[in-house]
Design a protein around this motif. Structure first.
Motif, PDB file in Angstrom:
ATOM      1  N   PHE A  74      25.971  16.255 -39.758  1.00 15.95           N
ATOM      2  CA  PHE A  74      25.430  15.684 -38.522  1.00 15.95           C
ATOM      3  C   PHE A  74      26.551  15.089 -37.684  1.00 15.95           C
ATOM      4  O   PHE A  74      26.631  15.310 -36.468  1.00 15.95           O
ATOM      5  N   ILE A  75      27.464  14.337 -38.337  1.00 15.80           N
ATOM      6  CA  ILE A  75      28.591  13.737 -37.618  1.00 15.80           C
ATOM      7  C   ILE A  75      29.497  14.827 -37.066  1.00 15.80           C
ATOM      8  O   ILE A  75      29.979  14.732 -35.925  1.00 15.80           O
ATOM      9  N   SER A  76      29.713  15.868 -37.836  1.00 17.63           N
ATOM     10  CA  SER A  76      30.534  16.987 -37.364  1.00 17.63           C
ATOM     11  C   SER A  76      29.899  17.634 -36.143  1.00 17.63           C
ATOM     12  O   SER A  76      30.586  17.946 -35.159  1.00 17.63           O
ATOM     13  N   MET A  77      28.569  17.830 -36.178  1.00 15.64           N
ATOM     14  CA  MET A  77      27.866  18.417 -35.037  1.00 15.64           C
ATOM     15  C   MET A  77      27.960  17.489 -33.823  1.00 15.64           C
ATOM     16  O   MET A  77      28.230  17.943 -32.703  1.00 15.64           O
ATOM     17  N   LEU A  78      27.784  16.166 -34.040  1.00 13.00           N
ATOM     18  CA  LEU A  78      27.910  15.211 -32.941  1.00 13.00           C
ATOM     19  C   LEU A  78      29.327  15.224 -32.372  1.00 13.00           C
ATOM     20  O   LEU A  78      29.517  15.152 -31.156  1.00 13.00           O
ATOM     21  N   HIS A  79      30.307  15.318 -33.269  1.00 14.07           N
ATOM     22  CA  HIS A  79      31.689  15.375 -32.825  1.00 14.07           C
ATOM     23  C   HIS A  79      31.931  16.623 -31.957  1.00 14.07           C
ATOM     24  O   HIS A  79      32.579  16.531 -30.898  1.00 14.07           O
ATOM     25  N   MET A  80      31.375  17.771 -32.376  1.00 19.23           N
ATOM     26  CA  MET A  80      31.543  18.989 -31.576  1.00 19.23           C
ATOM     27  C   MET A  80      30.837  18.845 -30.228  1.00 19.23           C
ATOM     28  O   MET A  80      31.383  19.231 -29.190  1.00 19.23           O
ATOM     29  N   GLU A  81      29.641  18.250 -30.233  1.00 18.16           N
ATOM     30  CA  GLU A  81      28.928  18.051 -28.958  1.00 18.16           C
ATOM     31  C   GLU A  81      29.693  17.089 -28.066  1.00 18.16           C
ATOM     32  O   GLU A  81      29.767  17.277 -26.853  1.00 18.16           O
ATOM     33  N   LEU A  82      30.263  16.045 -28.681  1.00 16.22           N
ATOM     34  CA  LEU A  82      31.054  15.091 -27.914  1.00 16.22           C
ATOM     35  C   LEU A  82      32.271  15.793 -27.313  1.00 16.22           C
ATOM     36  O   LEU A  82      32.600  15.565 -26.136  1.00 16.22           O
ATOM     37  N   GLN A  83      32.915  16.632 -28.063  1.00 12.60           N
ATOM     38  CA  GLN A  83      34.064  17.391 -27.560  1.00 12.60           C
ATOM     39  C   GLN A  83      33.643  18.298 -26.399  1.00 12.60           C
ATOM     40  O   GLN A  83      34.338  18.375 -25.381  1.00 12.60           O
ATOM     41  N   ALA A  84      32.504  18.952 -26.608  1.00 13.10           N
ATOM     42  CA  ALA A  84      32.028  19.847 -25.531  1.00 13.10           C
ATOM     43  C   ALA A  84      31.703  19.036 -24.284  1.00 13.10           C
ATOM     44  O   ALA A  84      32.023  19.446 -23.151  1.00 13.10           O
ATOM     45  N   THR A  85      31.112  17.843 -24.460  1.00 18.52           N
ATOM     46  CA  THR A  85      30.783  16.994 -23.323  1.00 18.52           C
ATOM     47  C   THR A  85      32.054  16.504 -22.644  1.00 18.52           C
ATOM     48  O   THR A  85      32.134  16.463 -21.416  1.00 18.52           O
ATOM     49  N   ARG A  86      33.059  16.155 -23.371  1.00 13.47           N
ATOM     50  CA  ARG A  86      34.334  15.722 -22.808  1.00 13.47           C
ATOM     51  C   ARG A  86      34.959  16.854 -21.996  1.00 13.47           C
ATOM     52  O   ARG A  86      35.466  16.628 -20.891  1.00 13.47           O
ATOM     53  N   GLU A  87      34.918  18.030 -22.580  1.00 11.67           N
ATOM     54  CA  GLU A  87      35.486  19.172 -21.854  1.00 11.67           C
ATOM     55  C   GLU A  87      34.734  19.402 -20.540  1.00 11.67           C
ATOM     56  O   GLU A  87      35.340  19.676 -19.508  1.00 11.67           O
ATOM     57  N   ASP A  88      33.399  19.260 -20.624  1.00  9.55           N
ATOM     58  CA  ASP A  88      32.610  19.415 -19.395  1.00  9.55           C
ATOM     59  C   ASP A  88      32.984  18.344 -18.373  1.00  9.55           C
ATOM     60  O   ASP A  88      33.077  18.606 -17.182  1.00  9.55           O
ATOM     61  N   LEU A  89      33.197  17.088 -18.858  1.00  9.16           N
ATOM     62  CA  LEU A  89      33.594  16.004 -17.952  1.00  9.16           C
ATOM     63  C   LEU A  89      34.959  16.280 -17.318  1.00  9.16           C
ATOM     64  O   LEU A  89      35.161  16.042 -16.117  1.00  9.16           O
ATOM     65  N   TYR A  90      35.906  16.745 -18.110  1.00  9.46           N
ATOM     66  CA  TYR A  90      37.224  17.059 -17.568  1.00  9.46           C
ATOM     67  C   TYR A  90      37.112  18.156 -16.507  1.00  9.46           C
ATOM     68  O   TYR A  90      37.782  18.113 -15.489  1.00  9.46           O
ATOM     69  N   ILE A  91      36.256  19.120 -16.776  1.00  8.17           N
ATOM     70  CA  ILE A  91      36.076  20.212 -15.827  1.00  8.17           C
ATOM     71  C   ILE A  91      35.461  19.674 -14.542  1.00  8.17           C
ATOM     72  O   ILE A  91      35.877  20.006 -13.420  1.00  8.17           O
ATOM     73  N   LYS A 109      35.613  16.595 -13.406  1.00  9.63           N
ATOM     74  CA  LYS A 109      36.610  15.747 -12.723  1.00  9.63           C
ATOM     75  C   LYS A 109      37.635  16.619 -12.024  1.00  9.63           C
ATOM     76  O   LYS A 109      38.127  16.235 -10.959  1.00  9.63           O
ATOM     77  N   ALA A 110      37.943  17.723 -12.599  1.00  4.90           N
ATOM     78  CA  ALA A 110      38.966  18.596 -12.020  1.00  4.90           C
ATOM     79  C   ALA A 110      38.456  19.223 -10.730  1.00  4.90           C
ATOM     80  O   ALA A 110      39.236  19.610  -9.886  1.00  4.90           O
ATOM     81  N   ARG A 111      37.241  19.347 -10.479  1.00  2.00           N
ATOM     82  CA  ARG A 111      36.705  20.007  -9.293  1.00  2.00           C
ATOM     83  C   ARG A 111      36.697  19.100  -8.148  1.00  2.00           C
ATOM     84  O   ARG A 111      36.949  18.410  -7.455  1.00  2.00           O
TER      85      ARG A 111
END
Length: 126
Positions: free
Chosen positions: A105-122, A124-126
């Protein structure tokens, strides 16, 4: 008829035989007393040893009964120990399963958090 010398000789022989008989009789009586004393002493000793044997047998019987009780208690405790070990193993298995699920569960949350961070960076970049 016997002469006085023969009578004196016979009397001396009779006295000697009488003394020897008395001495032998005294020795026999002394031996009989020793035998009686020894027999009485031996009977007392045998009685005491029989009493000691009976006491030892009583103690042995008590120890055997106590030993049976202890063996029964040991068997009962071993069964309880086996039951406790099985329960601990079952709890360990459940806890390990829960830990694996939580780690997943923590691993899945970590992956979702990473995906959310990447989405945020994207974003912000726009």
């Amino acid at each position: 008829r016997l002469s006085e010398h023969e009578i004196n000789t016979l009397a001396a022989q009779n006295r000697a035989l009488n003394d020897e008989l008395k001495s032998t009789a005294d020795a026999l009586f002394a031996t009989r007393r020793e035998k009686t004393d020894f027999s009485t002493s031996a009977k007392k000793e045998i009685y005491q040893r029989k009493e000691e044997v009976q006491q030892c047998l009583s103690v042995l019987d008590l120890v055997e009964r106590q030993n049976q009780g202890l063996e029964s208690a040991i068997h009962r405790l071993m069964e309880q120990n086996k039951l406790g070990e099985r329960q601990v193993m079952e709890k360990d298995n459940i806890n390990n399963k829960n830990l694996i699920e939580q780690a997943n569960f923590i691993s899945m949350l970590h992956m979702e958090l990473q995906a959310t961070r990447e989405d945020l960076y994207i974003l912000k970049a726009r």
